[in-house]
Scaffold this motif. Structure first.
Motif, mmCIF file in Angstrom:
data_model
loop_
_atom_site.group_PDB
_atom_site.id
_atom_site.type_symbol
_atom_site.label_atom_id
_atom_site.label_comp_id
_atom_site.label_asym_id
_atom_site.label_seq_id
_atom_site.Cartn_x
_atom_site.Cartn_y
_atom_site.Cartn_z
ATOM 1 N N SER A 232 68.352 36.865 15.040
ATOM 2 C CA SER A 232 67.433 38.049 15.455
ATOM 3 C C SER A 232 66.242 37.032 13.904
ATOM 4 O O SER A 232 65.295 37.318 14.130
ATOM 5 C CB SER A 232 67.753 38.904 15.857
ATOM 6 N N GLN A 233 67.052 37.672 12.704
ATOM 7 C CA GLN A 233 66.858 37.931 12.012
ATOM 8 C C GLN A 233 66.493 36.382 11.685
ATOM 9 O O GLN A 233 65.374 36.152 10.236
ATOM 10 C CB GLN A 233 68.357 38.202 10.469
ATOM 11 N N PHE A 234 67.091 35.399 11.691
ATOM 12 C CA PHE A 234 66.344 33.729 11.170
ATOM 13 C C PHE A 234 65.087 33.671 12.094
ATOM 14 O O PHE A 234 64.025 33.280 11.664
ATOM 15 C CB PHE A 234 67.502 32.886 12.853
ATOM 16 N N ILE A 235 65.012 34.188 13.422
ATOM 17 C CA ILE A 235 63.503 34.406 14.266
ATOM 18 C C ILE A 235 63.003 34.645 13.301
ATOM 19 O O ILE A 235 61.068 34.588 13.252
ATOM 20 C CB ILE A 235 63.618 34.777 15.910
ATOM 21 N N LYS A 236 62.792 36.150 13.098
ATOM 22 C CA LYS A 236 61.963 37.309 12.209
ATOM 23 C C LYS A 236 61.496 36.242 11.495
ATOM 24 O O LYS A 236 60.441 36.272 10.761
ATOM 25 C CB LYS A 236 62.768 37.803 11.401
ATOM 26 N N TYR A 237 62.290 35.853 9.852
ATOM 27 C CA TYR A 237 62.115 35.140 8.778
ATOM 28 C C TYR A 237 61.294 34.927 9.022
ATOM 29 O O TYR A 237 60.326 33.798 7.959
ATOM 30 C CB TYR A 237 63.035 35.003 7.593
ATOM 31 N N LYS A 238 61.611 33.240 9.973
ATOM 32 C CA LYS A 238 60.489 31.749 10.516
ATOM 33 C C LYS A 238 59.085 32.081 10.800
ATOM 34 O O LYS A 238 58.132 31.532 10.972
ATOM 35 C CB LYS A 238 61.608 30.973 11.410
ATOM 36 N N ALA A 239 59.272 32.986 11.812
ATOM 37 C CA ALA A 239 57.934 33.823 12.506
ATOM 38 C C ALA A 239 57.104 34.215 11.313
ATOM 39 O O ALA A 239 55.813 33.779 10.963
ATOM 40 C CB ALA A 239 58.240 35.155 13.089
ATOM 41 N N ASN A 240 57.772 34.889 10.058
ATOM 42 C CA ASN A 240 57.235 35.607 8.780
ATOM 43 C C ASN A 240 56.561 34.742 8.210
ATOM 44 O O ASN A 240 55.422 34.261 7.438
ATOM 45 C CB ASN A 240 57.845 36.117 8.590
ATOM 46 N N LEU A 241 56.748 33.553 8.227
ATOM 47 C CA LEU A 241 56.484 32.135 7.282
ATOM 48 C C LEU A 241 55.383 31.737 7.668
ATOM 49 O O LEU A 241 54.674 30.951 6.725
ATOM 50 C CB LEU A 241 57.740 30.856 7.037
ATOM 51 N N VAL A 242 55.036 31.838 8.794
ATOM 52 C CA VAL A 242 54.282 30.503 9.721
ATOM 53 C C VAL A 242 53.197 32.201 10.338
ATOM 54 O O VAL A 242 51.735 31.974 11.272
ATOM 55 C CB VAL A 242 54.307 29.956 10.793
ATOM 56 N N GLY A 243 53.133 33.746 9.278
ATOM 57 C CA GLY A 243 52.044 34.540 10.098
ATOM 58 C C GLY A 243 52.461 34.788 10.935
ATOM 59 O O GLY A 243 51.786 35.860 11.329
ATOM 60 N N ILE A 244 53.107 35.041 12.113
ATOM 61 C CA ILE A 244 53.847 35.661 13.130
ATOM 62 C C ILE A 244 54.525 37.260 12.521
ATOM 63 O O ILE A 244 55.686 36.972 12.443
ATOM 64 C CB ILE A 244 54.310 34.716 14.200
#
Length: 358
Positions: A287-299
């Motif tokens: 869940s944390q990996f999804i969150k930080y990678k999504a935030n990096l691309v503006g999601i």
């Protein structure tokens, strides 16, 4: 708005550099522990500066050790000195003003012949997508060097600004064991991620190997196997999270909704043979990996209460229990159970996102 992540970089020091790093890491930890012991005995913060500490470390590293010791002392003071942490794992830390890097090396002051000299250590900074160097363009924090499983690792704290999109497209993601993740967009595009059968087989193989090693009393090999399994699990989470974020990006998703993890171990349906996998797999890390990678691309990432998401019919709102992996409602609606969960996650009420570790 920003988020801080840790970038890990493999170091390839020479034999001489490795000996220096080993000595400095041990000295750094012993310095912190000595300072904490002094502060606990006196029950007050130290007023020492780098010139008062006679150890073989550069002055900048001594100052960082003092800072870390004060942080440890604060924890001891909070427990009324009932718990006084003693650091054991050798590490050494430099602040962001005392290291630099290029495409092939990281340079920082090391103790060479009794003097602090800026030394360049070969590092694997260039990867396939230049991801490491792209991340290091942002605001940098401390550099931490340690040895893990016989390999030298540099960990750099990086603070990245988050620029979230203004769109309204939503995607729901359901996490599980048999199917690690299922995503459904708001225009009903579906994709499965990961391989639950392969994960289960690999974990069973690791356990079987350790059981055999245990009979031979090979304790070091058992520890090595556990480390290898953890690295493999983490790699799987990285691959799944990257694929999920890429899928969202390709479908112009603005918001990814995940289930709140507070009670996932209680709400996830599993058989007795899957119980060990359930309690050793880190849903929180994925869940944390999804969150930080999504935030990096503006999601943006939001969390929802997953209660009944795998039982509620999206057509008539009736609740029905599933049979194995199939869901069937009295109204005639039929679908894969995990797809149903992801569909419902898109639209159930959003919670504050402060989910617990799972």
């Amino acid at each position: 708005m920003s988020q801080t992540i840790t970038v890990k970089i493999k170091l390839l020091p020479t034999k001489e550099q490795a000996l220096v790093l080993t000595k400095m890491c041990k000295t750094y930890i012993s310095t912190i522990n000595d300072l904490v012991s002094e502060m606990v005995e006196e029950k007050k913060n130290t007023k020492k500066s780098s010139k008062h500490i006679d150890v073989a470390l550069p002055s900048a590293v001594k100052n960082q050790a003092i800072k870390d010791a004060k942080s440890v002392f604060k924890k001891a003071k909070k427990s009324n000195y009932k718990v006084v942490p003693a650091l054991k794992k050798p590490i050494c830390i430099w602040n962001n003003q005392n290291y630099s890097f290029d495409f092939t090396h990281i340079s920082m002051p090391l103790m060479v012949d009794g003097k602090a000299r800026k030394t360049a250590i070969h590092a694997l900074l260039v990867d396939k997508d230049n991801r490491i160097l792209d991340l290091l363009k942002h605001k940098l924090g401390t550099l931490r060097i340690t040895k893990k499983s016989g390999k030298w690792i540099a960990q750099i704290s990086v603070t990245i600004p988050i620029v979230q999109g203004t769109g309204v497209k939503v995607m729901g993601v359901d996490l599980g064991l048999k199917v690690p993740a299922v995503a459904v967009t708001d225009d009903e595009k579906v994709r499965f991620f990961g391989n639950g059968r392969q994960n289960k087989f690999k974990k069973r193989k690791f356990r079987s190997d350790r059981k055999a090693l245990g009979k031979k009393k090979k304790l070091n090999a058992i520890r090595s196997s556990k480390d290898k399994e953890q690295r493999w699990m983490k790699d799987q989470d990285h691959k799944v999270s990257r694929a999920i974020v890429n899928f969202a990006k390709n479908n112009k998703i603005s918001v990814i909704r995940l289930e709140q993890l507070a009670n996932i171990r209680q709400t996830t349906r599993t058989s007795r043979k899957n119980e060990k996998n359930l309690h050793t797999w880190s849903f929180y890390r994925l869940s944390q990996f999804i969150k930080y990678k999504a935030n990096l691309v503006g999601i943006k990432v939001e969390y929802v209460n997953p209660a009944y998401t795998s039982q509620t019919c999206p057509k008539c709102s009736d609740k029905n229990k599933t049979q194995d992996r199939k869901y069937k409602c009295k109204c005639g609606f039929r679908i894969h159970r995990d797809i149903l969960g992801a569909m419902n996650i898109r639209y159930v009420p959003v919670v504050d996102g402060n989910s617990q570790s799972a």
